[in-house]
Motif scaffolding. Structure first.
Motif, PDB file in Angstrom:
ATOM      1  N   SER A 152       8.718  -1.238   5.408  1.00  0.00           N
ATOM      2  CA  SER A 152       7.480  -0.617   5.857  1.00  0.00           C
ATOM      3  C   SER A 152       6.561  -1.635   6.524  1.00  0.00           C
ATOM      4  CB  SER A 152       6.767   0.026   4.664  1.00  0.00           C
ATOM      5  OG  SER A 152       5.590   0.664   5.070  1.00  0.00           O
ATOM      6  N   SER A 153       5.751  -1.140   7.453  1.00  0.00           N
ATOM      7  CA  SER A 153       4.799  -2.010   8.143  1.00  0.00           C
ATOM      8  C   SER A 153       3.382  -1.867   7.585  1.00  0.00           C
ATOM      9  CB  SER A 153       4.801  -1.703   9.643  1.00  0.00           C
ATOM     10  OG  SER A 153       4.464  -0.333   9.859  1.00  0.00           O
ATOM     11  N   GLU A 154       3.016  -0.685   7.148  1.00  0.00           N
ATOM     12  CA  GLU A 154       1.652  -0.491   6.642  1.00  0.00           C
ATOM     13  C   GLU A 154       1.625   0.200   5.288  1.00  0.00           C
ATOM     14  OE1 GLU A 154      -0.788   1.480   9.468  1.00  0.00           O
ATOM     15  OE2 GLU A 154      -0.540  -0.037  11.035  1.00  0.00           O
ATOM     16  N   CYS A 155       2.121   1.435   5.224  1.00  0.00           N
ATOM     17  CA  CYS A 155       1.950   2.213   3.993  1.00  0.00           C
ATOM     18  C   CYS A 155       3.220   3.007   3.696  1.00  0.00           C
ATOM     19  CB  CYS A 155       0.752   3.161   4.129  1.00  0.00           C
ATOM     20  SG  CYS A 155       0.377   4.118   2.638  1.00  0.00           S
ATOM     21  N   ILE A 156       3.477   3.213   2.421  1.00  0.00           N
ATOM     22  CA  ILE A 156       4.635   3.987   1.959  1.00  0.00           C
ATOM     23  C   ILE A 156       4.137   5.295   1.362  1.00  0.00           C
ATOM     24  CG2 ILE A 156       6.563   4.050   0.337  1.00  0.00           C
ATOM     25  CD1 ILE A 156       6.721   1.050   0.535  1.00  0.00           C
ATOM     26  N   GLU A 157       4.834   6.363   1.658  1.00  0.00           N
ATOM     27  CA  GLU A 157       4.487   7.682   1.126  1.00  0.00           C
ATOM     28  C   GLU A 157       5.557   8.090   0.117  1.00  0.00           C
ATOM     29  OE1 GLU A 157       4.592  10.825   3.961  1.00  0.00           O
ATOM     30  OE2 GLU A 157       3.258  12.119   2.801  1.00  0.00           O
ATOM     31  N   LYS A 163       0.847  -1.183   0.000  1.00  0.00           N
ATOM     32  CA  LYS A 163       0.000   0.000   0.000  1.00  0.00           C
ATOM     33  C   LYS A 163       0.892   1.245   0.000  1.00  0.00           C
ATOM     34  CE  LYS A 163      -3.730  -2.219   2.623  1.00  0.00           C
ATOM     35  NZ  LYS A 163      -4.556  -2.150   3.857  1.00  0.00           N
ATOM     36  N   PHE A 164       0.530   2.190  -0.856  1.00  0.00           N
ATOM     37  CA  PHE A 164       1.329   3.400  -0.930  1.00  0.00           C
ATOM     38  C   PHE A 164       0.467   4.566  -1.420  1.00  0.00           C
ATOM     39  CE2 PHE A 164       1.548   1.711  -5.190  1.00  0.00           C
ATOM     40  CZ  PHE A 164       1.525   2.827  -6.018  1.00  0.00           C
ATOM     41  N   THR A 165       0.946   5.762  -1.121  1.00  0.00           N
ATOM     42  CA  THR A 165       0.335   6.989  -1.648  1.00  0.00           C
ATOM     43  C   THR A 165       1.376   7.712  -2.480  1.00  0.00           C
ATOM     44  OG1 THR A 165       0.976   8.289   0.301  1.00  0.00           O
ATOM     45  CG2 THR A 165      -1.184   7.191   0.353  1.00  0.00           C
ATOM     46  N   TYR A 166       0.921   8.385  -3.506  1.00  0.00           N
ATOM     47  CA  TYR A 166       1.853   9.083  -4.400  1.00  0.00           C
ATOM     48  C   TYR A 166       1.368  10.497  -4.631  1.00  0.00           C
ATOM     49  CZ  TYR A 166       4.365  10.443  -8.616  1.00  0.00           C
ATOM     50  OH  TYR A 166       5.119  11.120  -9.532  1.00  0.00           O
ATOM     51  N   GLN A 167       2.280  11.444  -4.463  1.00  0.00           N
ATOM     52  CA  GLN A 167       1.963  12.852  -4.674  1.00  0.00           C
ATOM     53  C   GLN A 167       3.081  13.486  -5.487  1.00  0.00           C
ATOM     54  OE1 GLN A 167       1.703  15.117  -1.074  1.00  0.00           O
ATOM     55  NE2 GLN A 167       1.260  17.055  -2.108  1.00  0.00           N
ATOM     56  N   LEU A 198      18.322   0.868 -16.796  1.00  0.00           N
ATOM     57  CA  LEU A 198      19.091   0.788 -15.557  1.00  0.00           C
ATOM     58  C   LEU A 198      18.568   1.771 -14.518  1.00  0.00           C
ATOM     59  CD1 LEU A 198      22.740   0.496 -16.941  1.00  0.00           C
ATOM     60  CD2 LEU A 198      21.325  -1.317 -15.971  1.00  0.00           C
ATOM     61  N   LEU A 199      18.179   2.963 -14.969  1.00  0.00           N
ATOM     62  CA  LEU A 199      17.654   3.960 -14.042  1.00  0.00           C
ATOM     63  C   LEU A 199      16.311   3.505 -13.478  1.00  0.00           C
ATOM     64  CD1 LEU A 199      17.953   6.703 -12.734  1.00  0.00           C
ATOM     65  CD2 LEU A 199      16.933   7.742 -14.767  1.00  0.00           C
ATOM     66  N   SER A 200      15.457   2.962 -14.326  1.00  0.00           N
ATOM     67  CA  SER A 200      14.165   2.456 -13.855  1.00  0.00           C
ATOM     68  C   SER A 200      14.349   1.331 -12.851  1.00  0.00           C
ATOM     69  CB  SER A 200      13.336   1.963 -15.049  1.00  0.00           C
ATOM     70  OG  SER A 200      13.096   3.002 -15.973  1.00  0.00           O
ATOM     71  N   GLN A 201      15.268   0.423 -13.151  1.00  0.00           N
ATOM     72  CA  GLN A 201      15.512  -0.695 -12.246  1.00  0.00           C
ATOM     73  C   GLN A 201      16.060  -0.210 -10.910  1.00  0.00           C
ATOM     74  OE1 GLN A 201      14.694  -3.968 -12.927  1.00  0.00           O
ATOM     75  NE2 GLN A 201      15.099  -4.182 -10.735  1.00  0.00           N
ATOM     76  N   SER A 202      16.881   0.843 -10.933  1.00  0.00           N
ATOM     77  CA  SER A 202      17.432   1.381  -9.694  1.00  0.00           C
ATOM     78  C   SER A 202      16.336   1.943  -8.806  1.00  0.00           C
ATOM     79  CB  SER A 202      18.464   2.466 -10.013  1.00  0.00           C
ATOM     80  OG  SER A 202      19.529   1.938 -10.782  1.00  0.00           O
ATOM     81  N   LEU A 203      15.406   2.688  -9.387  1.00  0.00           N
ATOM     82  CA  LEU A 203      14.304   3.232  -8.601  1.00  0.00           C
ATOM     83  C   LEU A 203      13.400   2.120  -8.085  1.00  0.00           C
ATOM     84  CD1 LEU A 203      13.387   6.384 -10.738  1.00  0.00           C
ATOM     85  CD2 LEU A 203      14.771   6.255  -8.661  1.00  0.00           C
ATOM     86  N   LEU A 204      13.199   1.065  -8.866  1.00  0.00           N
ATOM     87  CA  LEU A 204      12.414  -0.083  -8.404  1.00  0.00           C
ATOM     88  C   LEU A 204      13.091  -0.754  -7.204  1.00  0.00           C
ATOM     89  CD1 LEU A 204      11.244  -1.710 -11.763  1.00  0.00           C
ATOM     90  CD2 LEU A 204       9.795  -0.642 -10.032  1.00  0.00           C
ATOM     91  N   ASN A 205      14.418  -0.839  -7.232  1.00  0.00           N
ATOM     92  CA  ASN A 205      15.139  -1.424  -6.098  1.00  0.00           C
ATOM     93  C   ASN A 205      14.918  -0.604  -4.825  1.00  0.00           C
ATOM     94  OD1 ASN A 205      16.219  -3.560  -7.535  1.00  0.00           O
ATOM     95  ND2 ASN A 205      18.103  -2.479  -8.062  1.00  0.00           N
ATOM     96  N   LEU A 206      14.943   0.716  -4.959  1.00  0.00           N
ATOM     97  CA  LEU A 206      14.717   1.573  -3.792  1.00  0.00           C
ATOM     98  C   LEU A 206      13.291   1.432  -3.275  1.00  0.00           C
ATOM     99  CD1 LEU A 206      16.600   4.807  -4.939  1.00  0.00           C
ATOM    100  CD2 LEU A 206      17.417   2.993  -3.426  1.00  0.00           C
ATOM    101  N   LEU A 207      12.334   1.329  -4.187  1.00  0.00           N
ATOM    102  CA  LEU A 207      10.943   1.121  -3.773  1.00  0.00           C
ATOM    103  C   LEU A 207      10.777  -0.220  -3.066  1.00  0.00           C
ATOM    104  CD1 LEU A 207       9.126   2.485  -6.958  1.00  0.00           C
ATOM    105  CD2 LEU A 207       9.056   3.507  -4.676  1.00  0.00           C
ATOM    106  N   ASN A 208      11.430  -1.242  -3.569  1.00  0.00           N
ATOM    107  CA  ASN A 208      11.344  -2.558  -2.931  1.00  0.00           C
ATOM    108  C   ASN A 208      11.965  -2.545  -1.536  1.00  0.00           C
ATOM    109  OD1 ASN A 208       9.992  -3.929  -4.998  1.00  0.00           O
ATOM    110  ND2 ASN A 208      11.905  -4.327  -6.104  1.00  0.00           N
TER     111      ASN A 208
END
Length: 420
Positions: A333-338, A298-302, A317-327
């Motif tokens: 996280s325990s409930e939600c990511i902002e 669960k996440f919110t995006y602004q 490579l840049l997309s994969q890097s951001l996906l790694n950080l999101l993962n």
């Protein structure tokens, strides 16, 4: 002023010598003016003004040379110092020789040579300055002397000695401090270069292992896709089973697509720069892909920023890097990511990924980004996600910063350059 210069130590030292010579020329002109207007002494003005004029012209040539991207050699820097020694010797010759209180200024080029040049040039400079001093003991144009003003002339001589000492001390201290700063900067650059070389070796090793793993995983994934398809056709009446098998097939398809892209780009990753894409579309595509990978998160995006949005390099490579950080944020996280993104007129994207986990420990904050460092349980992480993400984002001119939030949790802040 010299932004296009080579950053070698000798280039920087030649810049400093140019500035010191400007100071010396200004001081000589001021001294001439004081002597001419306040002290009634007749000296060879024409010859001395000619020497200072020639020194200024030579310094102008040095200024022109500084704007050329030619490497500065030890010999060139030594010859530049010889210009100053020759000018000083000539001025002293016409103004009392060794009796001139400014004779101690011979120590300045000697000190600079000792601090910047190899020992051969330093000893050569020592021999030249000693020879010049020795010659000025016997050959010089004496200053006019009035016996009625002996005490006044002696006071002027002592004052001149004091001024020469002050100038020598200040200039030597300034130059040595700047030299020490250059040495520290060079050591830091060498340390960074070694760090980048080590990191590149680790990335190459990881890339080789990833290519081998991609080949090995291709067959098991194909088998899993076939079995999942047969199971979906066999249990058509079980709705919950069909939903689960549909998710499983989507995940298998995504894995196969990722492996295909990995193998296709393995040989061209260095040369590929990617295409340009609006930053808002780029981020939405990454989040859509992430929802497919982690459907339970669960996440919110602004997002904030002027429209139309600037462009960013759309690179795998840049997309994969951001996906790694999101993962990583999803794992912590325990409930939600902002998630927040902002771009501005400075053509810079700021992306913040805030989780509500336990935050970062002191060890994690110190070692975050190291290869094969992970806080996850064995078998749940390899410790390379953040390492590769940070390396790739820095390669594209960006940066990654991790810190704890005041209300709990951690923030991963990413800064990336945009294209106007």
């Amino acid at each position: 002023m010299f932004s296009d210069l080579s950053q070698s130590p000798l280039s920087k030292n030649l810049q400093r010598l140019f500035l010191l010579r400007n100071i010396a020329i200004a001081a000589q002109c001021l001294t001439f003016a004081l002597v001419y207007w306040t002290i009634d002494i007749v000296i060879p003005w024409t010859q001395m003004i000619t020497v200072v004029t020639l020194l200024a012209l030579l310094n102008l040539l040095t200024w022109i040379r500084l704007h050329r991207n030619w490497p500065v050699s030890h010999l060139e820097f030594f010859l530049q110092l010889q210009i100053d020694v020759l000018a000083l010797s000539t001025l002293l010759y016409f103004s009392g020789g060794s009796t001139n209180p400014f004779i101690s200024l011979f120590l300045l080029p000697m000190t600079i040579a000792a601090a910047t040049l190899p020992w051969r040039y330093t000893w050569t400079m020592a021999i030249i300055t000693i020879a010049c001093y020795t010659l000025l003991l016997f050959n010089y144009v004496p200053l006019p002397h009035d016996h009625n003003k002996h005490l006044t002339e002696f006071a002027l001589h002592v004052s001149g000695m004091w001024l020469a000492f002050v100038l020598s001390t200040v200039i030597i201290a300034w130059f040595v401090v700047r030299m020490s700063s250059s040495i520290r900067e060079r050591d830091q650059d060498l340390a960074k270069a070694r760090e980048h070389a080590l990191r590149n070796e680790q990335i190459i090793a990881l890339g080789t292992l990833a290519a081998g793993a991609a080949h090995e995983l291709g067959t098991p994934l194909s088998t899993m896709a076939v079995v999942a398809g047969e199971l979906q056709q066999e249990y058509t009446q079980d709705a919950e089973f069909q939903n689960n098998i549909h998710i499983l097939r989507d995940q298998i398809a995504h894995c196969k697509q990722t492996l295909t892209q990995l193998l296709a780009k393995a040989g061209q990753a260095r040369a590929e720069h990617g295409s340009e894409l609006s930053v808002d579309i780029f981020l939405n595509q990454i989040l859509d892909k992430w929802k497919l990978i982690r459907p339970s998160v669960k996440f919110t995006y602004q997002s904030t920023g002027d429209l139309p949005a600037p462009k960013i390099m759309d690179n795998q490579l840049l997309s994969q890097s951001l996906l790694n950080l999101l993962n990583n944020a999803a794992d912590a996280s325990s409930e939600c990511i902002e998630i927040k993104s902002h771009w501005d007129s400075n053509l810079e994207l700021k992306l913040e990924i805030n989780d509500d986990g336990k935050g970062l420990s002191a060890e994690v904050m110190q070692r975050a980004g190291e290869a094969f460092f992970s806080t996850k349980a064995p078998g749940q992480g390899f410790g390379i996600g953040l390492f590769l993400a940070n390396a790739n984002i820095e390669r594209f001119g960006g940066s990654v910063r991790l810190f704890n939030l005041e209300g709990g949790g951690a923030c991963t802040q990413v800064v990336l350059p945009l294209i106007g």
